[in-house]
Design a protein around this motif. Structure first.
Motif, PDB file in Angstrom:
ATOM      1  N   ILE A 232      -5.738   0.860   9.211  1.00 49.46           N
ATOM      2  CA  ILE A 232      -4.516   0.539   8.485  1.00 49.46           C
ATOM      3  C   ILE A 232      -3.470   0.005   9.459  1.00 49.46           C
ATOM      4  CG2 ILE A 232      -4.795   2.075   6.516  1.00 49.46           C
ATOM      5  CD1 ILE A 232      -3.304   4.215   7.950  1.00 49.46           C
ATOM      6  N   VAL A 233      -2.639  -0.895   8.961  1.00 48.61           N
ATOM      7  CA  VAL A 233      -1.516  -1.445   9.724  1.00 48.61           C
ATOM      8  C   VAL A 233      -0.270  -1.320   8.864  1.00 48.61           C
ATOM      9  CG1 VAL A 233      -0.504  -3.500  10.782  1.00 48.61           C
ATOM     10  CG2 VAL A 233      -2.976  -3.103  10.953  1.00 48.61           C
ATOM     11  N   HIS A 234       0.769  -0.740   9.440  1.00 46.91           N
ATOM     12  CA  HIS A 234       2.082  -0.715   8.801  1.00 46.91           C
ATOM     13  C   HIS A 234       3.068  -1.391   9.751  1.00 46.91           C
ATOM     14  CE1 HIS A 234       1.584   2.591   5.573  1.00 46.91           C
ATOM     15  NE2 HIS A 234       0.389   2.153   5.934  1.00 46.91           N
ATOM     16  N   ALA A 235       3.953  -2.197   9.193  1.00 50.62           N
ATOM     17  CA  ALA A 235       4.878  -2.931  10.060  1.00 50.62           C
ATOM     18  C   ALA A 235       6.091  -3.387   9.270  1.00 50.62           C
ATOM     19  CB  ALA A 235       4.177  -4.142  10.685  1.00 50.62           C
ATOM     20  N   TYR A 236       7.143  -3.737  10.014  1.00 52.35           N
ATOM     21  CA  TYR A 236       8.310  -4.393   9.433  1.00 52.35           C
ATOM     22  C   TYR A 236       8.570  -5.675  10.211  1.00 52.35           C
ATOM     23  CZ  TYR A 236      12.983  -5.783   8.197  1.00 52.35           C
ATOM     24  OH  TYR A 236      14.059  -6.542   7.789  1.00 52.35           O
ATOM     25  N   PHE A 237       8.737  -6.789   9.485  1.00 53.49           N
ATOM     26  CA  PHE A 237       8.966  -8.099  10.079  1.00 53.49           C
ATOM     27  C   PHE A 237      10.343  -8.621   9.658  1.00 53.49           C
ATOM     28  CE2 PHE A 237       4.459  -7.507  10.125  1.00 53.49           C
ATOM     29  CZ  PHE A 237       4.004  -8.165  11.260  1.00 53.49           C
ATOM     30  N   ASP A 238      11.060  -9.204  10.604  1.00 47.47           N
ATOM     31  CA  ASP A 238      12.397  -9.712  10.312  1.00 47.47           C
ATOM     32  C   ASP A 238      12.331 -11.078   9.647  1.00 47.47           C
ATOM     33  OD1 ASP A 238      11.891 -11.608  12.304  1.00 47.47           O
ATOM     34  OD2 ASP A 238      13.276 -10.727  13.760  1.00 47.47           O
ATOM     35  N   LEU A 244       9.394  -6.059  14.199  1.00 46.84           N
ATOM     36  CA  LEU A 244      10.350  -5.164  14.845  1.00 46.84           C
ATOM     37  C   LEU A 244       9.799  -3.748  14.945  1.00 46.84           C
ATOM     38  CD1 LEU A 244      13.745  -6.316  13.263  1.00 46.84           C
ATOM     39  CD2 LEU A 244      12.530  -7.197  15.272  1.00 46.84           C
ATOM     40  N   ALA A 245       8.764  -3.456  14.189  1.00 51.82           N
ATOM     41  CA  ALA A 245       8.035  -2.186  14.269  1.00 51.82           C
ATOM     42  C   ALA A 245       6.636  -2.470  13.750  1.00 51.82           C
ATOM     43  CB  ALA A 245       8.717  -1.109  13.431  1.00 51.82           C
ATOM     44  N   LEU A 246       5.615  -2.117  14.538  1.00 49.76           N
ATOM     45  CA  LEU A 246       4.239  -2.425  14.149  1.00 49.76           C
ATOM     46  C   LEU A 246       3.338  -1.290  14.619  1.00 49.76           C
ATOM     47  CD1 LEU A 246       2.524  -5.910  14.433  1.00 49.76           C
ATOM     48  CD2 LEU A 246       1.257  -3.800  14.666  1.00 49.76           C
ATOM     49  N   PHE A 247       2.533  -0.759  13.708  1.00 49.51           N
ATOM     50  CA  PHE A 247       1.728   0.426  13.981  1.00 49.51           C
ATOM     51  C   PHE A 247       0.295   0.231  13.481  1.00 49.51           C
ATOM     52  CE2 PHE A 247       6.099   1.633  12.896  1.00 49.51           C
ATOM     53  CZ  PHE A 247       6.501   2.305  14.042  1.00 49.51           C
ATOM     54  N   THR A 248      -0.656   0.892  14.160  1.00 52.00           N
ATOM     55  CA  THR A 248      -2.063   0.850  13.752  1.00 52.00           C
ATOM     56  C   THR A 248      -2.633   2.264  13.698  1.00 52.00           C
ATOM     57  OG1 THR A 248      -2.823   0.587  16.048  1.00 52.00           O
ATOM     58  CG2 THR A 248      -2.428  -1.421  14.777  1.00 52.00           C
ATOM     59  N   ARG A 311       4.942  -4.116   0.677  1.00 51.18           N
ATOM     60  CA  ARG A 311       5.966  -3.087   0.490  1.00 51.18           C
ATOM     61  C   ARG A 311       5.567  -1.874   1.322  1.00 51.18           C
ATOM     62  NH1 ARG A 311       2.189   0.746  -1.246  1.00 51.18           N
ATOM     63  NH2 ARG A 311       0.900  -0.123  -2.901  1.00 51.18           N
ATOM     64  N   MET A 312       6.418  -0.862   1.290  1.00 51.36           N
ATOM     65  CA  MET A 312       6.167   0.383   1.990  1.00 51.36           C
ATOM     66  C   MET A 312       4.901   1.053   1.467  1.00 51.36           C
ATOM     67  SD  MET A 312       8.383   3.811   1.513  1.00 51.36           S
ATOM     68  CE  MET A 312       7.416   4.260   0.068  1.00 51.36           C
ATOM     69  N   GLY A 313       4.052   1.536   2.362  1.00 53.38           N
ATOM     70  CA  GLY A 313       2.875   2.282   1.972  1.00 53.38           C
ATOM     71  C   GLY A 313       3.194   3.755   1.831  1.00 53.38           C
ATOM     72  N   ALA A 314       2.449   4.450   0.963  1.00 47.83           N
ATOM     73  CA  ALA A 314       2.732   5.862   0.707  1.00 47.83           C
ATOM     74  C   ALA A 314       2.605   6.711   1.963  1.00 47.83           C
ATOM     75  CB  ALA A 314       1.804   6.384  -0.386  1.00 47.83           C
ATOM     76  N   GLN A 315       1.764   6.304   2.906  1.00 45.28           N
ATOM     77  CA  GLN A 315       1.535   7.090   4.119  1.00 45.28           C
ATOM     78  C   GLN A 315       2.351   6.582   5.304  1.00 45.28           C
ATOM     79  OE1 GLN A 315      -0.492   4.966   2.745  1.00 45.28           O
ATOM     80  NE2 GLN A 315      -1.812   3.915   4.187  1.00 45.28           N
ATOM     81  N   PHE A 316       3.463   5.863   5.059  1.00 46.93           N
ATOM     82  CA  PHE A 316       4.194   5.222   6.158  1.00 46.93           C
ATOM     83  C   PHE A 316       4.728   6.232   7.169  1.00 46.93           C
ATOM     84  CE2 PHE A 316       7.911   6.543   3.847  1.00 46.93           C
ATOM     85  CZ  PHE A 316       8.944   6.587   4.791  1.00 46.93           C
ATOM     86  N   VAL A 325      11.748   5.405  15.188  1.00 45.68           N
ATOM     87  CA  VAL A 325      11.795   4.331  14.191  1.00 45.68           C
ATOM     88  C   VAL A 325      10.489   4.281  13.411  1.00 45.68           C
ATOM     89  CG1 VAL A 325      11.918   1.824  13.863  1.00 45.68           C
ATOM     90  CG2 VAL A 325      13.439   2.938  15.500  1.00 45.68           C
ATOM     91  N   ASP A 326      10.583   4.345  12.077  1.00 45.65           N
ATOM     92  CA  ASP A 326       9.457   4.024  11.210  1.00 45.65           C
ATOM     93  C   ASP A 326       9.783   2.723  10.487  1.00 45.65           C
ATOM     94  OD1 ASP A 326      11.092   4.616   8.946  1.00 45.65           O
ATOM     95  OD2 ASP A 326      10.495   6.722   8.992  1.00 45.65           O
ATOM     96  N   VAL A 327       8.922   2.255   9.604  1.00 49.00           N
ATOM     97  CA  VAL A 327       9.144   0.937   9.008  1.00 49.00           C
ATOM     98  C   VAL A 327      10.349   0.919   8.069  1.00 49.00           C
ATOM     99  CG1 VAL A 327       6.760   0.153   9.273  1.00 49.00           C
ATOM    100  CG2 VAL A 327       7.427   1.396   7.186  1.00 49.00           C
TER     101      VAL A 327
END
Length: 427
Positions: A232-238, A244-248, A311-316, A325-327
């Motif tokens: 899974i990948v969760h991230a926020y892009f400007d 600006l935040a990217l997680f695996t 959009r935001m994932g339930a497990q963010f 910082v989280d997404v």
């Protein structure tokens, strides 16, 4: 609903803008949503006033002490877009100041993107090409984008008639996977109840007889779990599609097994996957929060994109960097003109959804499946529902889940077993 907001509940090396509230936007009837509770807590602990749309006054989100107010608005997600936009605007007027929108489902993300100009006054949200979130949430649209930009994805077919399904069945290699084509549309009678594995030609044709003149399904290559890993990948892009935040991380268990919502997952560093996600987002020009599901196919060494949630994932809340910082926090900071602190992700951290991880654990033990790359021991655990500084959502979840929830889990198991016997189909 909710008690007074606790200020300075967490210590982080940055300050959020407490003059700009957040609004959790959800359409549809799914009151037991831990992602919304997580977002309320995440920003509420920074002193950000939080509001939420809820099905009724007694949902876990409505009981959070970090919530200023719940706006009770029962919806199905299939209402006329104009009605939903007007409802959001009414809520905006009641809040009385610009608020950051935090969509928790595809319906909300698509609506916001397609009505940006109407919502831009009372709300803050990432600006994106209006049609892009709908295309990404669509299985066919995502498949086409992957092919266009050279991103690996399972082979797929999009039959428009029963005859096309028969033609597919005559040449397909089974098992195959069936999914609803437009997953973000909550239809009263979807073709399949989630991701469905179909083992035989006869099983496919038997299912397809109930799909009507317009099947509304995607038939996809099956990636055997014994040769695959779920990432899974969760991230926020400007606004420039810069992360600006990217997680695996890796998904250890889901419910229903192997095909549903994340029940247990770990943060695992994967620079190759992070680079792949960042390049794809740059190519398509997306801005905002993403939640990606990918499967690494060990047979050909490729990460194959299965789902793109714009959009935001339930497990963010699994993911947070060393700066806290989280997404969701990254989005609020960025949209309010504040710097988003960098930092390494918390490798080895674990996320557990209490009400579905136990049945998932039992199911996975029966199957003998284990997840490669999952750490032998967690560096820390984030629970989806229970929090010492906000216990009521957990209590509310238990009160609403125990009897109907247990019955629902049993029905899922029974459907799974009957499908395997009658159709050669297993969810």
């Amino acid at each position: 609903m909710g008690g007074p907001v606790a200020r300075n509940a967490v210590s982080v090396p940055f300050a959020a803008d407490r003059d700009v509230p957040g609004l959790i936007v959800k359409f549809g009837d799914y009151p037991l949503h831990h992602g919304g509770v997580g977002a309320i807590r995440s920003l509420g602990r920074l002193g950000v006033p939080m509001y939420a749309i809820t099905e009724d006054p007694y949902t876990p989100a409505a009981s959070s002490r970090f919530l200023e107010r719940a706006f009770v608005w029962p919806t199905r997600g299939t209402e006329d877009a104009g009605r939903l936009v007007e409802g959001l605007l009414r809520i905006g007027r009641r809040i009385g100041r610009p608020a950051v929108l935090v969509p928790t489902d595809e319906e909300a993300a698509v609506l916001i993107a397609e009505h940006q100009d109407e919502l831009a006054g009372p709300f803050l949200f990432p600006r994106v090409a209006p049609g892009l979130p709908r295309r990404l949430a669509s299985k066919q649209g995502l498949h086409e984008l992957c092919v266009e930009h050279g991103i690996a994805t399972p082979e797929a077919a999009f039959p428009r008639t029963y005859d096309e399904i028969v033609a597919f069945a005559d040449k397909a290699r089974f098992p195959v996977v069936a999914k609803n084509l437009e997953a973000f549309v909550r239809r009263s009678r979807p073709a399949v109840g989630g991701t469905t594995r179909i083992d035989t030609r006869e099983g496919l044709l038997a299912l397809a007889r109930d799909w009507g003149e317009r099947p509304g399904v995607i038939l996809q290559e099956y990636l055997p779990r014994e040769d695959a890993e779920d990432w899974i990948v969760h991230a926020y892009f400007d606004r420039d599609a810069t992360p600006l935040a990217l997680f695996t991380g890796v998904k250890v268990r889901s419910w229903p097994p192997h095909a549903g919502m994340t029940a247990n997952a770990y943060v695992v560093d994967n620079p190759e996957l992070a680079d792949l996600a960042a390049r794809f987002i740059k190519q398509i020009g997306f801005s905002g929060i993403i939640d990606l599901d990918l499967r690494f196919d060990r047979r050909d060494g490729q990460y194959k994109l299965l789902d793109f949630n714009p959009r935001m994932g339930a497990q963010f809340r699994l993911f947070e960097n060393e700066s806290g910082v989280d997404v969701v926090r990254a989005m609020h900071l960025d949209l309010t003109g504040r710097h988003v602190p960098e930092g390494e992700q918390r490798a080895g951290h674990r996320f557990v959804v209490e009400n579905i991880d136990l049945p998932a654990l039992l199911a996975y033990r029966r199957s003998g499946y284990t997840t490669p790359h999952a750490p032998a021991r967690a560096s820390g655990t984030e629970l989806a529902w229970f929090a010492g500084d906000d216990p009521l959502p957990f209590v509310t979840m238990l009160a609403r889940f125990v009897r109907p929830g247990a019955r629902h889990l049993y029905q899922l198991w029974r459907t799974n077993r009957r499908g395997a016997v009658r159709r050669g189909a297993v969810r």
